[in-house]
Scaffold this motif. Structure first.
Motif, short mmCIF file in Angstrom:
data_model
loop_
_atom_site.label_atom_id
_atom_site.label_comp_id
_atom_site.label_asym_id
_atom_site.label_seq_id
_atom_site.Cartn_x
_atom_site.Cartn_y
_atom_site.Cartn_z
N ASP A 1 -26.77 22.76 0.92
CA ASP A 1 -26.09 22.40 -0.33
C ASP A 1 -24.62 22.21 -0.04
OD1 ASP A 1 -28.34 22.84 -2.29
OD2 ASP A 1 -28.22 24.86 -1.44
N ASP A 2 -24.10 21.02 -0.30
CA ASP A 2 -22.68 20.75 -0.02
C ASP A 2 -21.76 21.74 -0.71
OD1 ASP A 2 -22.77 18.41 1.69
OD2 ASP A 2 -23.54 17.31 -0.04
N ALA A 3 -22.10 22.11 -1.95
CA ALA A 3 -21.22 22.98 -2.73
C ALA A 3 -21.13 24.39 -2.17
CB ALA A 3 -21.69 23.03 -4.18
N LEU A 4 -22.05 24.78 -1.29
CA LEU A 4 -22.03 26.12 -0.71
C LEU A 4 -21.44 26.14 0.70
CD1 LEU A 4 -25.42 27.68 -1.89
CD2 LEU A 4 -23.12 28.00 -2.84
N THR A 5 -20.86 25.04 1.13
CA THR A 5 -20.31 24.98 2.49
C THR A 5 -19.26 26.06 2.71
OG1 THR A 5 -20.68 22.59 2.55
CG2 THR A 5 -19.18 23.51 4.19
N LEU A 6 -18.24 26.11 1.86
CA LEU A 6 -17.17 27.08 2.05
C LEU A 6 -17.65 28.52 1.84
CD1 LEU A 6 -14.21 27.49 2.78
CD2 LEU A 6 -13.66 27.26 0.34
N PRO A 7 -18.42 28.82 0.78
CA PRO A 7 -18.94 30.18 0.66
C PRO A 7 -19.77 30.63 1.87
CG PRO A 7 -19.18 29.04 -1.43
CD PRO A 7 -18.72 28.03 -0.43
N ALA B 1 -9.68 26.46 0.02
CA ALA B 1 -10.19 26.66 -1.34
C ALA B 1 -9.76 25.52 -2.25
CB ALA B 1 -9.70 28.00 -1.89
N ALA B 2 -8.52 25.03 -2.08
CA ALA B 2 -8.05 23.91 -2.89
C ALA B 2 -8.88 22.66 -2.62
CB ALA B 2 -6.58 23.65 -2.61
N LEU B 3 -9.18 22.41 -1.37
CA LEU B 3 -10.01 21.26 -1.02
C LEU B 3 -11.42 21.41 -1.59
CD1 LEU B 3 -8.95 20.75 2.70
CD2 LEU B 3 -8.25 19.40 0.74
N HIS B 4 -11.95 22.62 -1.51
CA HIS B 4 -13.27 22.90 -2.09
C HIS B 4 -13.30 22.54 -3.58
CE1 HIS B 4 -16.99 25.15 -2.90
NE2 HIS B 4 -16.34 25.75 -3.88
N LEU B 5 -12.27 22.92 -4.30
CA LEU B 5 -12.23 22.64 -5.75
C LEU B 5 -12.12 21.15 -6.03
CD1 LEU B 5 -9.92 25.57 -6.93
CD2 LEU B 5 -12.41 25.35 -7.22
N ILE B 6 -11.39 20.43 -5.18
CA ILE B 6 -11.29 18.97 -5.35
C ILE B 6 -12.64 18.31 -5.08
CG2 ILE B 6 -10.24 16.86 -4.42
CD1 ILE B 6 -7.72 18.53 -3.88
N MET C 1 -11.43 20.67 5.10
CA MET C 1 -11.68 21.95 4.45
C MET C 1 -12.18 22.98 5.46
SD MET C 1 -14.42 22.82 1.40
CE MET C 1 -15.84 22.47 2.47
N ILE C 2 -13.14 22.57 6.28
CA ILE C 2 -13.70 23.48 7.28
C ILE C 2 -12.65 23.87 8.31
CG2 ILE C 2 -15.40 23.64 9.15
CD1 ILE C 2 -17.20 21.78 7.40
N ARG C 3 -11.87 22.90 8.76
CA ARG C 3 -10.83 23.18 9.75
C ARG C 3 -9.78 24.15 9.18
NH1 ARG C 3 -9.65 18.40 10.56
NH2 ARG C 3 -7.76 18.18 9.30
N ASP C 4 -9.38 23.92 7.93
CA ASP C 4 -8.40 24.82 7.32
C ASP C 4 -8.94 26.23 7.22
OD1 ASP C 4 -6.43 22.93 7.06
OD2 ASP C 4 -6.79 22.52 4.95
N TYR C 5 -10.22 26.35 6.89
CA TYR C 5 -10.80 27.69 6.80
C TYR C 5 -10.77 28.37 8.18
CZ TYR C 5 -13.96 31.56 6.47
OH TYR C 5 -14.48 32.83 6.54
N HIS C 6 -11.17 27.66 9.21
CA HIS C 6 -11.26 28.27 10.53
C HIS C 6 -9.89 28.57 11.13
CE1 HIS C 6 -15.52 28.32 11.01
NE2 HIS C 6 -15.67 27.01 10.92
N THR C 7 -8.86 27.87 10.70
CA THR C 7 -7.51 28.14 11.22
C THR C 7 -6.75 29.12 10.35
OG1 THR C 7 -6.65 26.15 10.10
CG2 THR C 7 -7.33 25.91 12.40
N GLY C 8 -7.43 29.70 9.38
CA GLY C 8 -6.80 30.74 8.56
C GLY C 8 -6.09 30.27 7.32
N ASN C 9 -6.10 28.96 7.07
CA ASN C 9 -5.46 28.44 5.86
C ASN C 9 -6.48 28.43 4.73
OD1 ASN C 9 -3.87 27.19 3.96
ND2 ASN C 9 -3.29 25.46 5.27
N THR C 10 -6.86 29.62 4.32
CA THR C 10 -7.93 29.73 3.33
C THR C 10 -7.52 29.24 1.95
OG1 THR C 10 -7.32 32.05 2.94
CG2 THR C 10 -9.06 31.61 4.56
N VAL C 11 -6.24 29.32 1.63
CA VAL C 11 -5.76 28.84 0.34
C VAL C 11 -5.98 27.33 0.23
CG1 VAL C 11 -3.73 28.53 -1.14
CG2 VAL C 11 -4.11 30.72 0.02
N ASN C 12 -5.61 26.61 1.28
CA ASN C 12 -5.80 25.17 1.25
C ASN C 12 -7.27 24.80 1.33
OD1 ASN C 12 -4.17 22.70 1.07
ND2 ASN C 12 -5.20 22.14 2.98
#
Length: 297
Positions: A188-194, A231-236, A218-229
């Motif tokens: 499910d695309d919507a569960l990628t970040l969770p 999450a912002a990409l996830h919402l977009i 979004m995935i790269r930002d998560y893995h590099t520790g930029n979780t705020v960004n």
């Protein structure tokens, strides 16, 4: 099994006569590789595999392997509700040069967990290719339990699972119960970040047909520790994820691909396509295109 962060479950392009359009398939494959796809899944649900003949599946796989030309792995959907037929299709995919196979939970038969274990283990023992399990209870009518996935992970060449149950607790149990080499992908695309947040590996995606770069970011930002960004990409991305599954897959994604200039054609019956104008999908695509750079820089 080197699926990367994003494997795209590729649509099957059809021409006006409803036959596979290999010229457009070439364009689509190159588009996907150029836009963030790390691996390609051919003859899956999104590819309308239930309506493809065995001859069509084989020819499409041959074409995909040729066009990809080893740039990324090509995974063949060879699962069905007939173990013997799945073995034959898997052996043929191996002969043709696929890099792995995806095996869906048998549909309609409704086997119990022991039957599921025996089905997947038997197929895996008849190939040297790495195996991606595919759990999608909404279509198969049966859930492949975490316990059964954990048992199957001990089969040498069963390397990963595409989890489309929507159950993060089940995914977490699989991650906890398997060794570090076993990969769990969201279906499910919507569960990628969770899923990434609990130790998953990525997504086998539909939305990546049109938002591969954005999902990779979004995935790269998560893995590099930029979780705020991240999450912002996830919402977009969320409205687009919802739009892509607002009608039976792959009806919306084929419509959206045509809107961005890839003439992938219509779907085959019993699915029905969308008229030339759909205000909800058009608006969602336009909003995504307009807002992404604005909100993320």
């Amino acid at each position: 099994m080197k699926l990367g962060s994003i494997g795209t479950a590729m649509v099957t392009p059809f021409n006006e006569e409803g036959q596979i359009d290999y010229e457009v398939t070439t364009l689509l494959i190159n588009h996907l590789i150029d836009n963030g796809t790390n691996s390609l899944i051919v003859n899956g649900t999104t590819g309308e595999s239930p309506t493809l003949s065995e001859q069509e599946k084989e020819r499409l796989l041959i074409h995909a392997i040729s066009i990809v030309d080893k740039r990324i792995p090509v995974i063949a959907g060879t699962g069905s509700n007939d173990t013997h037929a799945s073995i034959q299709a898997t052996r043929r995919a191996e002969q043709l040069g696929a890099d792995g196979v995806m095996l869906v939970v048998p549909y309609y038969n409704k086997p119990d967990q022991d039957g599921l274990y025996a089905h997947f283990k038997t197929i895996a023992e008849n190939t040297s290719l790495p195996v991606l399990l595919y759990n999608i209870p909404g279509r198969s009518g049966v859930n492949l339990s975490a316990e059964t996935v954990i048992r199957l992970s001990k089969v040498t060449n069963i390397k990963a699972v595409k989890e489309a149950s929507g159950d993060l607790a089940q995914m977490a149990a699989i991650i906890e119960g398997t060794d570090d080499a076993f990969r769990v992908y969201s279906g499910d695309d919507a569960l990628t970040l969770p899923l990434l947040a609990i130790g998953g590996s990525g997504v086998i995606s539909v939305t990546s047909h049109i938002a591969g770069f954005e999902m990779q970011r979004m995935i790269r930002d998560y893995h590099t520790g930029n979780t705020v960004n991240a999450a912002a990409l996830h919402l977009i991305l969320m409205p687009l994820f919802h739009a892509v599954f607002s009608k039976p897959n792959p009806v919306p994604i084929k419509y959206l691909l045509k809107k961005i200039g890839l003439p992938v054609g219509d779907v085959r019956l019993p699915l029905v396509g969308i008229a030339d104008h759909n205000s909800y999908l058009d608006r969602t695509l336009l909003t995504f295109q307009q807002q992404f750079d604005l909100k993320t820089g």
